[in-house]
Design a protein around this motif. Structure first.
Motif, PDB file in Angstrom:
ATOM      1  N   GLY A  80       0.940  -1.097   0.127  1.00 28.30           N
ATOM      2  CA  GLY A  80       0.029  -0.066   0.003  1.00 28.30           C
ATOM      3  C   GLY A  80       0.913   1.181  -0.020  1.00 28.30           C
ATOM      4  N   GLU A 136       3.076  -8.235  -1.389  1.00 30.12           N
ATOM      5  CA  GLU A 136       1.597  -8.127  -1.542  1.00 30.12           C
ATOM      6  C   GLU A 136       0.899  -9.244  -1.705  1.00 30.12           C
ATOM      7  OE1 GLU A 136      -0.579  -5.250  -0.869  1.00 30.12           O
ATOM      8  OE2 GLU A 136      -1.898  -6.735  -1.648  1.00 30.12           O
ATOM      9  N   GLY A 187      -2.202  -9.348  -2.648  1.00 34.21           N
ATOM     10  CA  GLY A 187      -3.130  -9.014  -3.526  1.00 34.21           C
ATOM     11  C   GLY A 187      -2.571  -8.328  -4.740  1.00 34.21           C
ATOM     12  N   GLY A 216      -3.963  -2.255  -3.877  1.00 35.84           N
ATOM     13  CA  GLY A 216      -5.515  -2.657  -3.871  1.00 35.84           C
ATOM     14  C   GLY A 216      -6.204  -2.583  -2.498  1.00 35.84           C
ATOM     15  N   GLY A 217      -5.424  -2.207  -1.433  1.00 33.90           N
ATOM     16  CA  GLY A 217      -6.036  -2.083  -0.303  1.00 33.90           C
ATOM     17  C   GLY A 217      -6.476  -0.915   0.041  1.00 33.90           C
ATOM     18  N   ASN A 218      -6.573  -0.152   1.391  1.00 34.20           N
ATOM     19  CA  ASN A 218      -7.010   1.037   1.541  1.00 34.20           C
ATOM     20  C   ASN A 218      -6.358   2.273   0.675  1.00 34.20           C
ATOM     21  OD1 ASN A 218      -8.620  -0.180   3.331  1.00 34.20           O
ATOM     22  ND2 ASN A 218      -7.150   0.470   5.150  1.00 34.20           N
ATOM     23  N   THR A 228     -10.611   8.189   0.182  1.00 33.55           N
ATOM     24  CA  THR A 228     -11.421   9.417  -0.547  1.00 33.55           C
ATOM     25  C   THR A 228     -10.403  10.417  -0.568  1.00 33.55           C
ATOM     26  OG1 THR A 228     -12.293   9.669   1.658  1.00 33.55           O
ATOM     27  CG2 THR A 228     -13.781   8.688  -0.245  1.00 33.55           C
ATOM     28  N   ILE A 256      -8.432  12.738   1.072  1.00 36.91           N
ATOM     29  CA  ILE A 256      -8.397  13.899   1.810  1.00 36.91           C
ATOM     30  C   ILE A 256      -6.977  14.081   2.231  1.00 36.91           C
ATOM     31  CG2 ILE A 256      -9.428  15.634   3.602  1.00 36.91           C
ATOM     32  CD1 ILE A 256     -12.095  14.142   2.952  1.00 36.91           C
ATOM     33  N   GLU A 315       1.419 -13.781  -0.579  1.00 33.93           N
ATOM     34  CA  GLU A 315       0.876 -13.497   0.730  1.00 33.93           C
ATOM     35  C   GLU A 315       1.604 -14.073   1.967  1.00 33.93           C
ATOM     36  OE1 GLU A 315      -2.894 -15.392   1.374  1.00 33.93           O
ATOM     37  OE2 GLU A 315      -3.268 -14.664   3.565  1.00 33.93           O
ATOM     38  N   VAL A 316       1.895 -13.377   2.852  1.00 33.20           N
ATOM     39  CA  VAL A 316       2.779 -13.681   3.831  1.00 33.20           C
ATOM     40  C   VAL A 316       1.810 -14.693   4.929  1.00 33.20           C
ATOM     41  CG1 VAL A 316       4.131 -13.161   6.071  1.00 33.20           C
ATOM     42  CG2 VAL A 316       4.322 -11.790   3.974  1.00 33.20           C
ATOM     43  N   VAL A 323       0.500  -3.294   7.044  1.00 32.17           N
ATOM     44  CA  VAL A 323      -0.717  -4.001   6.269  1.00 32.17           C
ATOM     45  C   VAL A 323      -2.069  -3.584   6.933  1.00 32.17           C
ATOM     46  CG1 VAL A 323       0.636  -6.120   5.606  1.00 32.17           C
ATOM     47  CG2 VAL A 323      -0.600  -6.113   8.092  1.00 32.17           C
ATOM     48  N   GLN A 361     -16.763   2.847   4.745  1.00 31.54           N
ATOM     49  CA  GLN A 361     -17.230   2.744   3.208  1.00 31.54           C
ATOM     50  C   GLN A 361     -17.353   4.267   2.597  1.00 31.54           C
ATOM     51  OE1 GLN A 361     -21.140   0.861   3.232  1.00 31.54           O
ATOM     52  NE2 GLN A 361     -20.619  -0.208   4.796  1.00 31.54           N
ATOM     53  N   THR A 421      -8.950   5.442   9.871  1.00 32.01           N
ATOM     54  CA  THR A 421      -9.598   6.215   8.634  1.00 32.01           C
ATOM     55  C   THR A 421      -8.616   7.329   7.978  1.00 32.01           C
ATOM     56  OG1 THR A 421     -10.740   7.639  10.065  1.00 32.01           O
ATOM     57  CG2 THR A 421     -11.775   5.736   9.942  1.00 32.01           C
TER      58      THR A 421
HETATM   59  P1  FAD Z   1      -3.355  -0.543   2.402  1.00 34.78           P
HETATM   60  O1  FAD Z   1      -3.256   0.384   1.304  1.00 34.78           O
HETATM   61  O2  FAD Z   1      -4.302  -1.168   2.952  1.00 34.78           O
HETATM   62  O3  FAD Z   1      -1.970  -1.653   2.308  1.00 34.78           O
HETATM   63  C1  FAD Z   1      -1.758  -2.748   3.079  1.00 34.78           C
HETATM   64  C2  FAD Z   1      -1.310  -3.784   2.050  1.00 34.78           C
HETATM   65  O4  FAD Z   1      -1.220  -5.024   2.980  1.00 34.78           O
HETATM   66  C3  FAD Z   1      -2.754  -4.207   1.485  1.00 34.78           C
HETATM   67  O5  FAD Z   1      -2.550  -3.891  -0.058  1.00 34.78           O
HETATM   68  C4  FAD Z   1      -2.909  -5.602   1.667  1.00 34.78           C
HETATM   69  O6  FAD Z   1      -3.331  -6.630   0.625  1.00 34.78           O
HETATM   70  C5  FAD Z   1      -1.659  -5.898   1.993  1.00 34.78           C
HETATM   71  N1  FAD Z   1      -1.567  -7.248   3.032  1.00 34.78           N
HETATM   72  C6  FAD Z   1      -2.384  -7.640   3.773  1.00 34.78           C
HETATM   73  N2  FAD Z   1      -2.116  -8.707   4.518  1.00 34.78           N
HETATM   74  C7  FAD Z   1      -0.899  -9.132   4.024  1.00 34.78           C
HETATM   75  C8  FAD Z   1      -0.233 -10.323   3.863  1.00 34.78           C
HETATM   76  N3  FAD Z   1      -0.631 -11.483   4.758  1.00 34.78           N
HETATM   77  N4  FAD Z   1       0.684 -10.615   3.037  1.00 34.78           N
HETATM   78  C9  FAD Z   1       1.025  -9.712   2.157  1.00 34.78           C
HETATM   79  N5  FAD Z   1       0.334  -8.598   1.953  1.00 34.78           N
HETATM   80  C10 FAD Z   1      -0.748  -8.198   2.897  1.00 34.78           C
HETATM   81  N6  FAD Z   1      -7.305   8.730   4.555  1.00 34.78           N
HETATM   82  C11 FAD Z   1      -7.079   9.875   4.451  1.00 34.78           C
HETATM   83  O7  FAD Z   1      -6.032  10.478   4.935  1.00 34.78           O
HETATM   84  N7  FAD Z   1      -7.981  10.649   3.892  1.00 34.78           N
HETATM   85  C12 FAD Z   1      -9.185  10.315   3.372  1.00 34.78           C
HETATM   86  O8  FAD Z   1      -9.998  10.699   2.717  1.00 34.78           O
HETATM   87  C13 FAD Z   1      -9.277   8.771   3.614  1.00 34.78           C
HETATM   88  N8  FAD Z   1     -10.579   8.209   3.152  1.00 34.78           N
HETATM   89  C14 FAD Z   1     -10.885   7.121   3.486  1.00 34.78           C
HETATM   90  C15 FAD Z   1     -12.026   6.236   2.865  1.00 34.78           C
HETATM   91  C16 FAD Z   1     -12.134   4.956   2.699  1.00 34.78           C
HETATM   92  C17 FAD Z   1     -13.394   4.375   2.488  1.00 34.78           C
HETATM   93  C18 FAD Z   1     -11.163   4.097   3.600  1.00 34.78           C
HETATM   94  C19 FAD Z   1     -11.373   2.465   3.484  1.00 34.78           C
HETATM   95  C20 FAD Z   1      -9.946   4.530   3.994  1.00 34.78           C
HETATM   96  C21 FAD Z   1      -9.929   6.058   3.989  1.00 34.78           C
HETATM   97  N9  FAD Z   1      -8.739   6.878   4.579  1.00 34.78           N
HETATM   98  C22 FAD Z   1      -8.276   8.180   4.410  1.00 34.78           C
HETATM   99  C23 FAD Z   1      -7.642   5.955   5.370  1.00 34.78           C
HETATM  100  C24 FAD Z   1      -6.502   5.523   4.309  1.00 34.78           C
HETATM  101  O9  FAD Z   1      -6.979   4.860   3.173  1.00 34.78           O
HETATM  102  C25 FAD Z   1      -5.396   4.570   4.921  1.00 34.78           C
HETATM  103  O10 FAD Z   1      -4.946   4.741   6.425  1.00 34.78           O
HETATM  104  C26 FAD Z   1      -4.276   4.168   4.302  1.00 34.78           C
HETATM  105  O11 FAD Z   1      -4.447   3.985   2.921  1.00 34.78           O
HETATM  106  C27 FAD Z   1      -3.591   2.758   4.675  1.00 34.78           C
HETATM  107  O12 FAD Z   1      -2.577   2.645   3.848  1.00 34.78           O
HETATM  108  P2  FAD Z   1      -1.711   1.442   4.026  1.00 34.78           P
HETATM  109  O13 FAD Z   1      -0.558   1.245   3.122  1.00 34.78           O
HETATM  110  O14 FAD Z   1      -1.334   1.290   5.499  1.00 34.78           O
HETATM  111  O15 FAD Z   1      -2.435   0.259   3.967  1.00 34.78           O
END
Ligand code: FAD
Ligand code: PYC
Length: 402
Positions: free
Chosen positions: A29, A52, A54, A58-60, A65, A67, A194-195, A224, A247, A353
């Protein structure tokens, strides 16, 4: 129309896992990719695999949205979110990839006296922290957002916390831009990997077991988001987190009608207009823990109902799509950027969030923590704050969605 477009160069190399890396990051991510990028750029560490389960982004990161703001209350938060916001300003140039950063301004509406006092306090705190925000009147809100009804019978608009340099960016582009830069530095991004276990020896991390075999590493970063509890379990420790769906939905595209981002935290709703013209709308988290990444109709109805008094025009909009992501929420609504109880293992999670806005600041600080064992940006966000009672309460700034 794209029929003749062939032979395009891949943005990042398709990699097969090696037996061993200096650093393995779990999760491609925004936070995982940004961590890898700054490990390479700031510390010259490039023997890195990003795993990754997936597809990349493809996660959050691909579900949020978008912001971007840094109007938090506590000093450690202001430092990391403002670092991130300032890195967003130059990210397209830094990555040579257009992330469409749009500093169009973010406002948080004050719709109760309590919120007026809260946001005036935040504006004073931000002034001391060097974060440019101000408390603006209801009339100024109306000038900035003419489609808003500021005289609603239930929740009139009394003013707003306004951050003119807040805004949004294209979420996929942020992930893709970092990925391309990481790949260009020689790092391996391995999708569909996948881990399933964290291997250790003598109290120290040894590597991971994955769906593509065992991979050894010196240092392991768990990044993650909503699956952090599951990964921590594999590494033998627990995290003070809950994983819940959040959502969002978008409307049909309409003509430009609102050129700032508006959050209405009391009623749990927020809205902005995308470059395509869709109204991007979201609300609070689901009321139960789950790993289900999809939308639900009752939630959609609640969110639109919350906003319709302030934005009467949305009652006539057709909604096109809705979806969900799994967010990792801590009790104090602040992230965890920390050494883990297992030596050599580090954890970056709890952005709940609100972590999209933080991606470059988080990557910058977490890379420093992983490379040097310490970073001024992450010092206060360690796991020890939960046992020492040093909470960084950001429940107001987390706002709408929490
Ligand atoms: P992710 O993008 O979820 O990446 C984590 C990755 O780890 C995923 O791709 C997943 O597949 C992978 N993973 C999980 N388990 C494993 C495993 N066992 N092995 C290998 N890979 C694995 N934040 C804002 O600042 N502004 C906003 O407007 C905002 N709006 C939001 C609206 C929605 C609907 C949502 C759901 C979230 C929102 N957020 C917002 C929060 C923000 O999206 C997240 O805090 C941020 O994207 C997290 O990023 P990340 O890289 O930590 O996680
Ligand atoms: O953190 O600004 C934010 C946010 C808005 C909606 C979801 N998260």
């Amino acid at each position: 129309a794209l029929r003749d477009h062939t032979g395009w160069q891949r943005a990042w190399r398709k990699a097969q896992p090696k037996k061993r890396y200096d650093v393995v990051i779990v999760g491609a991510g925004g936070h995982g990719l940004a961590t890898a990028y700054y490990l390479g750029k700031n510390f010259g560490i490039t023997n890195i695999a990003i795993l990754e389960k997936g597809w990349l982004g493809g996660g959050n990161t691909g579900r949020n949205t978008t912001i971007i703001r840094s109007n938090y209350l506590q000093d450690p938060s202001a430092a990391i979110y403002e670092k991130a916001r300032s890195l967003y300003e130059t990210m397209s140039q830094d990555l040579n990839y257009n992330v469409m950063f749009s500093p169009r301004g973010v406002m948080m509406l004050a719709q109760t006296e309590h919120e007026v006092r809260g946001y005036q306090r935040t504006a004073h705190a931000n002034a001391l922290q060097g974060v440019a925000t101000e408390f603006i009147s209801a009339q100024r809100v109306k000038e900035l957002v003419p489609i808003m009804n500021i005289n609603g019978p239930r929740y009139p608009v009394l003013g707003a916390l306004w951050q003119p340099r807040g805004g949004s960016a294209r979420h996929d582009a942020v992930a893709w831009g970092y990925a391309r830069a990481c790949s260009a530095m020689g790092m391996d991004i391995i999708q569909k990997c996948e881990v399933t276990a964290v291997r250790q020896e003598g109290g120290k991390v040894k590597g991971v077991t994955t769906s593509k075999g065992d991979i050894d590493c010196e240092k392991l970063g768990l990044v993650v988001a909503g699956h952090s509890g599951a990964l921590a379990d594999m590494a033998g420790f627990r995290l003070p987190l809950e994983s819940v769906p959040l959502q969002a939905l978008v409307s049909e595209p309409i003509k430009p009608c609102m050129d700032v981002v508006v959050m209405a935290n009391t009623v749990h709703g927020y809205m902005s207009q995308s470059d395509k013209g869709e109204m991007v709308i979201g609300g609070g988290t689901d009321a139960f823990n789950s790993y289900t990444q999809r939308g639900s109709f009752h939630h959609l109805e609640e969110t639109v109902r919350a906003l319709v008094e302030t934005f009467p025009m949305i009652s006539r909009l057709k909604m096109l799509r809705h979806w969900g992501g799994i967010v990792d929420v801590t009790g104090d609504r602040s992230p965890i950027l920390s050494k883990a109880p297992l030596e050599g293992c580090f954890v970056n999670c709890g952005w709940g969030t609100g972590g999209f806005k933080a991606i470059p600041g988080s990557g910058w600080g977490f890379a420093e923590l992983m490379a040097r064992g310490q970073s001024p940006l992450t010092d206060e966000f360690g796991l020890n704050r939960f046992t020492e009672g040093r909470f960084i309460d950001e429940s107001v700034a987390a706002g709408v969605a929490h």
